[in-house]
Design a protein around this motif. Structure first.
Motif, PDB file in Angstrom:
ATOM      1  N   THR A   7      44.608  41.527  47.435  1.00 43.42           N
ATOM      2  CA  THR A   7      44.552  42.895  47.951  1.00 43.42           C
ATOM      3  C   THR A   7      43.977  43.845  46.912  1.00 43.42           C
ATOM      4  O   THR A   7      43.229  44.766  47.264  1.00 43.42           O
ATOM      5  N   GLU A   8      44.284  43.618  45.649  1.00 40.30           N
ATOM      6  CA  GLU A   8      43.721  44.474  44.597  1.00 40.30           C
ATOM      7  C   GLU A   8      42.226  44.244  44.437  1.00 40.30           C
ATOM      8  O   GLU A   8      41.467  45.188  44.237  1.00 40.30           O
ATOM      9  N   GLN A  67      34.690  39.494  37.201  1.00 39.77           N
ATOM     10  CA  GLN A  67      36.031  39.101  36.767  1.00 39.77           C
ATOM     11  C   GLN A  67      36.532  40.027  35.663  1.00 39.77           C
ATOM     12  O   GLN A  67      37.702  40.418  35.671  1.00 39.77           O
ATOM     13  N   ARG A  68      35.658  40.383  34.721  1.00 44.76           N
ATOM     14  CA  ARG A  68      36.071  41.295  33.642  1.00 44.76           C
ATOM     15  C   ARG A  68      36.449  42.662  34.208  1.00 44.76           C
ATOM     16  O   ARG A  68      37.456  43.248  33.813  1.00 44.76           O
ATOM     17  N   TRP A  73      40.707  46.487  36.029  1.00 42.09           N
ATOM     18  CA  TRP A  73      41.341  47.132  37.187  1.00 42.09           C
ATOM     19  C   TRP A  73      42.816  46.763  37.261  1.00 42.09           C
ATOM     20  O   TRP A  73      43.686  47.622  37.435  1.00 42.09           O
ATOM     21  N   MET A  74      43.109  45.469  37.108  1.00 41.25           N
ATOM     22  CA  MET A  74      44.492  45.008  37.230  1.00 41.25           C
ATOM     23  C   MET A  74      45.369  45.545  36.104  1.00 41.25           C
ATOM     24  O   MET A  74      46.533  45.883  36.353  1.00 41.25           O
ATOM     25  N   LEU A  75      44.843  45.646  34.887  1.00 45.70           N
ATOM     26  CA  LEU A  75      45.651  46.196  33.796  1.00 45.70           C
ATOM     27  C   LEU A  75      46.033  47.639  34.111  1.00 45.70           C
ATOM     28  O   LEU A  75      47.182  48.040  33.910  1.00 45.70           O
ATOM     29  N   LYS A  76      45.093  48.396  34.646  1.00 45.35           N
ATOM     30  CA  LYS A  76      45.396  49.779  35.033  1.00 45.35           C
ATOM     31  C   LYS A  76      46.488  49.807  36.104  1.00 45.35           C
ATOM     32  O   LYS A  76      47.411  50.615  36.032  1.00 45.35           O
ATOM     33  N   ARG A 144      39.928  38.265  29.845  1.00 39.14           N
ATOM     34  CA  ARG A 144      39.262  39.096  28.838  1.00 39.14           C
ATOM     35  C   ARG A 144      39.255  40.558  29.266  1.00 39.14           C
ATOM     36  O   ARG A 144      39.494  41.463  28.470  1.00 39.14           O
ATOM     37  N   GLY A 145      38.981  40.806  30.554  1.00 42.16           N
ATOM     38  CA  GLY A 145      39.007  42.173  31.064  1.00 42.16           C
ATOM     39  C   GLY A 145      40.373  42.819  30.926  1.00 42.16           C
ATOM     40  O   GLY A 145      40.482  43.998  30.578  1.00 42.16           O
ATOM     41  N   LEU A 146      41.441  42.046  31.181  1.00 39.91           N
ATOM     42  CA  LEU A 146      42.795  42.554  30.978  1.00 39.91           C
ATOM     43  C   LEU A 146      43.012  42.953  29.521  1.00 39.91           C
ATOM     44  O   LEU A 146      43.551  44.021  29.233  1.00 39.91           O
ATOM     45  N   ILE A 147      42.599  42.082  28.615  1.00 41.12           N
ATOM     46  CA  ILE A 147      42.781  42.343  27.188  1.00 41.12           C
ATOM     47  C   ILE A 147      41.994  43.574  26.758  1.00 41.12           C
ATOM     48  O   ILE A 147      42.520  44.448  26.056  1.00 41.12           O
ATOM     49  N   GLU A 148      40.749  43.660  27.181  1.00 40.49           N
ATOM     50  CA  GLU A 148      39.918  44.804  26.792  1.00 40.49           C
ATOM     51  C   GLU A 148      40.493  46.120  27.314  1.00 40.49           C
ATOM     52  O   GLU A 148      40.500  47.126  26.607  1.00 40.49           O
TER      53      GLU A 148
END
Length: 181
Positions: A7-8, A67-68, A73-76, A144-148
């Protein structure tokens, strides 16, 4: 894979491409779920990868870049929806170090059937964190996107290097996050 991830992803794609384009993408794909997801349902990762591939074709962005972006997006979304996970963390290294033994413990309480990746961490020195990511899913760029985005969230100037060791459709990577001296 938990439906919240689907959904996200669709929310992110709708914001970027529009609802009509995302509806067309889902209509064009032969998905077991028919593209109908609930946040608490469980769905095959292959469907997520099909959707990411189709969004890549429509948007012109590579699958890795999507994906990044989705990881960011998911970290936010996590920081907005679960601020208690971030509370008390003094920097990005503390937060990343807490994923396996704090965050995932709480996620398992909420979603006992969640299939989470594994993160082994170690601190080679006071300004570095090494994270080894292991998953049955090929989501190293997402991670990696989460980490960044976590670096951005904490405002800590840092660099990330990744040694992607993925093979046979699974994800494995060693991330080194190093704060600027």
């Amino acid at each position: 894979m938990k439906g919240m991830v689907f959904t996200e992803l669709l929310d992110m794609a709708e914001q970027a491409l529009g609802e009509d384009v995302v509806d067309q993408i889902l209509d064009d794909l032969a998905l077991e779920s028919d593209g109908s997801y609930t946040s608490v349902g469980n769905y095959p990762c292959r469907e997520l990868m099909q959707i990411v591939g189709a969004i890549s074709v429509r948007s012109g962005a590579s699958i890795e870049e999507l994906q990044r972006q989705f990881g960011a997006w998911m970290l936010k979304r996590f920081s907005q929806g679960y601020p208690e996970f971030f509370a008390g963390k003094t920097n990005v290294l503390d937060m990343l170090d807490a994923i396996e033994n704090e965050v995932h413990v709480e996620v398992r309480k909420l979603y006992p059937d969640a299939e989470l990746p594994k993160f082994d961490t170690r601190r080679p020195d006071a300004i570095s964190l090494e994270m080894t990511y292991q998953s049955e899913r090929p989501l190293v760029p997402f991670c990696r996107g989460l980490i960044e985005e976590c670096i951005t969230h904490f405002g800590d100037p840092a660099e990330v290097t990744v040694d992607d060791q993925s093979a046979n459709g699974t994800g494995r990577a060693v991330f080194l996050v190093r704060l600027a001296a």
